[in-house]
Write a protein that holds these residues in place. Structure first.
Motif, mmCIF file in Angstrom:
data_model
loop_
_atom_site.group_PDB
_atom_site.id
_atom_site.type_symbol
_atom_site.label_atom_id
_atom_site.label_comp_id
_atom_site.label_asym_id
_atom_site.label_seq_id
_atom_site.Cartn_x
_atom_site.Cartn_y
_atom_site.Cartn_z
ATOM 1 N N ASN A 187 -34.970 -42.201 56.406
ATOM 2 C CA ASN A 187 -36.231 -42.886 56.117
ATOM 3 C C ASN A 187 -36.755 -43.681 57.305
ATOM 4 O O ASN A 187 -37.965 -43.899 57.432
ATOM 5 C CB ASN A 187 -36.052 -43.824 54.917
ATOM 6 C CG ASN A 187 -37.366 -44.414 54.455
ATOM 7 O OD1 ASN A 187 -38.335 -43.704 54.252
ATOM 8 N ND2 ASN A 187 -37.400 -45.739 54.310
ATOM 9 N N SER A 188 -35.860 -44.119 58.189
ATOM 10 C CA SER A 188 -36.291 -44.945 59.319
ATOM 11 C C SER A 188 -36.714 -44.134 60.533
ATOM 12 O O SER A 188 -37.173 -44.699 61.526
ATOM 13 C CB SER A 188 -35.143 -45.893 59.724
ATOM 14 O OG SER A 188 -34.016 -45.150 60.165
ATOM 15 N N LEU A 189 -36.570 -42.811 60.475
ATOM 16 C CA LEU A 189 -36.895 -41.976 61.631
ATOM 17 C C LEU A 189 -38.391 -41.746 61.758
ATOM 18 O O LEU A 189 -39.110 -41.634 60.760
ATOM 19 C CB LEU A 189 -36.179 -40.630 61.526
ATOM 20 C CG LEU A 189 -34.648 -40.666 61.511
ATOM 21 C CD1 LEU A 189 -34.097 -39.254 61.386
ATOM 22 C CD2 LEU A 189 -34.105 -41.353 62.755
ATOM 23 N N GLY A 190 -38.839 -41.651 62.990
ATOM 24 C CA GLY A 190 -40.251 -41.394 63.259
ATOM 25 C C GLY A 190 -40.430 -40.880 64.668
ATOM 26 O O GLY A 190 -39.465 -40.427 65.313
ATOM 27 N N PRO A 191 -41.648 -40.952 65.223
ATOM 28 C CA PRO A 191 -41.893 -40.479 66.587
ATOM 29 C C PRO A 191 -40.961 -41.155 67.589
ATOM 30 O O PRO A 191 -40.746 -42.369 67.536
ATOM 31 C CB PRO A 191 -43.354 -40.886 66.832
ATOM 32 C CG PRO A 191 -43.958 -40.903 65.454
ATOM 33 C CD PRO A 191 -42.883 -41.431 64.563
ATOM 34 N N GLY A 192 -40.397 -40.376 68.469
ATOM 35 C CA GLY A 192 -39.481 -40.900 69.467
ATOM 36 C C GLY A 192 -38.023 -40.826 69.060
ATOM 37 O O GLY A 192 -37.128 -40.967 69.904
ATOM 38 N N ASP A 193 -37.761 -40.608 67.771
ATOM 39 C CA ASP A 193 -36.392 -40.499 67.281
ATOM 40 C C ASP A 193 -35.964 -39.036 67.235
ATOM 41 O O ASP A 193 -36.797 -38.135 67.161
ATOM 42 C CB ASP A 193 -36.265 -41.102 65.882
ATOM 43 C CG ASP A 193 -36.632 -42.578 65.853
ATOM 44 O OD1 ASP A 193 -36.220 -43.304 66.777
ATOM 45 O OD2 ASP A 193 -37.344 -42.991 64.916
#
Length: 317
Positions: A209-215
């Protein structure tokens, strides 16, 4: 499924049983869980919808009707069953998007091992002259196939994505938590913001859930595709994260629709369980590349880690 053209440039199947010259279901062991003869469902998307000659279609028919045979037989036997020459088998594999028969057969075998029950793999692999010798020999072959499956560019692009990541989450469940754990542990030792998730359910949901662009999400998923892991990878991609997949199938949902970077790693073992030797070796290679990408940061982090080992009195002198 592939489509058949009208032209045919190989010998006819005179005197053969059925369209392919192969008795329906030949080579499929009793109790394997195989679909009914001629049912291509076991192949999933391994055979794309492309136009084939009649000779090539006979090769495909042999594959469809004989999961076990297609997964283990040499090219000469496949050619004989389809009443074609060996070069036609090679051209068929290439027409389907593979580099040749060995490349296609690896994909078929990965799917066949999913098709049969875990218990049936014991029968499939048979008796061993020497379990240790056979395990080591088989893993050597898995390592060789891993080298053949992945180009230097594939690896370098994957390493570049990992080296540039804001954070890295590595997911591996069951046996595949092994190589996933190695990657997370050694990556953090080098100072990378990397964590391991080796559980499913709410734990996996919270981590992704905490993942986004750059991850970057690294998925180690071979043999049977886990629904929750694939769904989590899809969610991560939709959120803008980069997905790296270590898997034993070149086609399939994870490989073709989710992963930005794909590394093909054979996982067949010599008993009822899968082998993680090749996957662990791939992880070591990625880690070495990640260290080389940030040498000074890695050295500084390793020095701090070693000092912590002393401060915490972890190891015997």
């Amino acid at each position: 499924m592939p489509r058949t053209q009208n032209d045919d440039h190989s010998p006819g199947a005179s005197g053969a049983s059925g369209a392919s010259g192969v008795p329906d279901g030949a080579g499929v062991p009793d109790g394997s869980g195989a679909s009914s003869p001629g049912d291509a469902s076991w192949l999933g998307d391994a055979l794309p919808d492309v136009s084939l000659t009649k000779a090539q279609s006979r090769v495909v028919d042999v594959v469809v009707r004989n999961p076990q045979l297609a997964s283990y037989a040499d090219i000469a036997e496949i050619a004989q069953r389809a009443d074609v020459n060996s070069s036609t088998v090679v051209r068929t594999a290439q027409a389907l998007g593979y580099r040749g028969w060995p490349d296609l057969q690896r994909e078929l075998r990965a799917r066949y091992l999913v098709l049969i029950s875990t218990e049936d793999t014991l029968t499939e692999h048979g008796e061993h002259r020497s379990p240790l010798h056979d395990a080591l020999t088989h893993d050597i072959d898995n390592l060789r196939q891993t080298l053949e499956n992945n180009t230097a560019a594939d690896t370098e692009e994957t390493i570049a994505a990992l080296a540039a990541a804001r954070s890295i989450l590595v997911v591996g469940i069951g046996s595949f938590a092994g190589p996933a754990g190695v990657m997370a542990h050694l990556g953090s030792t080098m100072g990378y913001p990397i964590t391991l998730e080796n559980r499913a359910g709410v734990h996996l949901a919270s981590a992704v859930n905490s993942l986004g662009p750059g991850d970057v999400l690294v998925v180690v998923n071979m043999w049977r595709s886990m629904k929750q892991v694939i769904a989590a990878a899809e969610a991560a991609r939709e959120a803008g994260a980069t997905v790296v997949a270590l898997t034993d199938m070149r086609r399939g949902r994870l490989a073709t629709a989710v992963a930005h970077h794909l590394l093909i790693v054979p996982s067949e073992g010599i008993s009822f369980f899968q082998s993680v030797t090749a996957a662990t070796s791939v992880v070591y290679g990625l880690l070495a590349g990640m260290q080389a990408a940030h040498p000074e940061r890695s050295r500084a982090a390793i020095r701090r880690t070693q000092q912590l080992w002393k401060d915490l009195d972890i190891y015997l002198e």
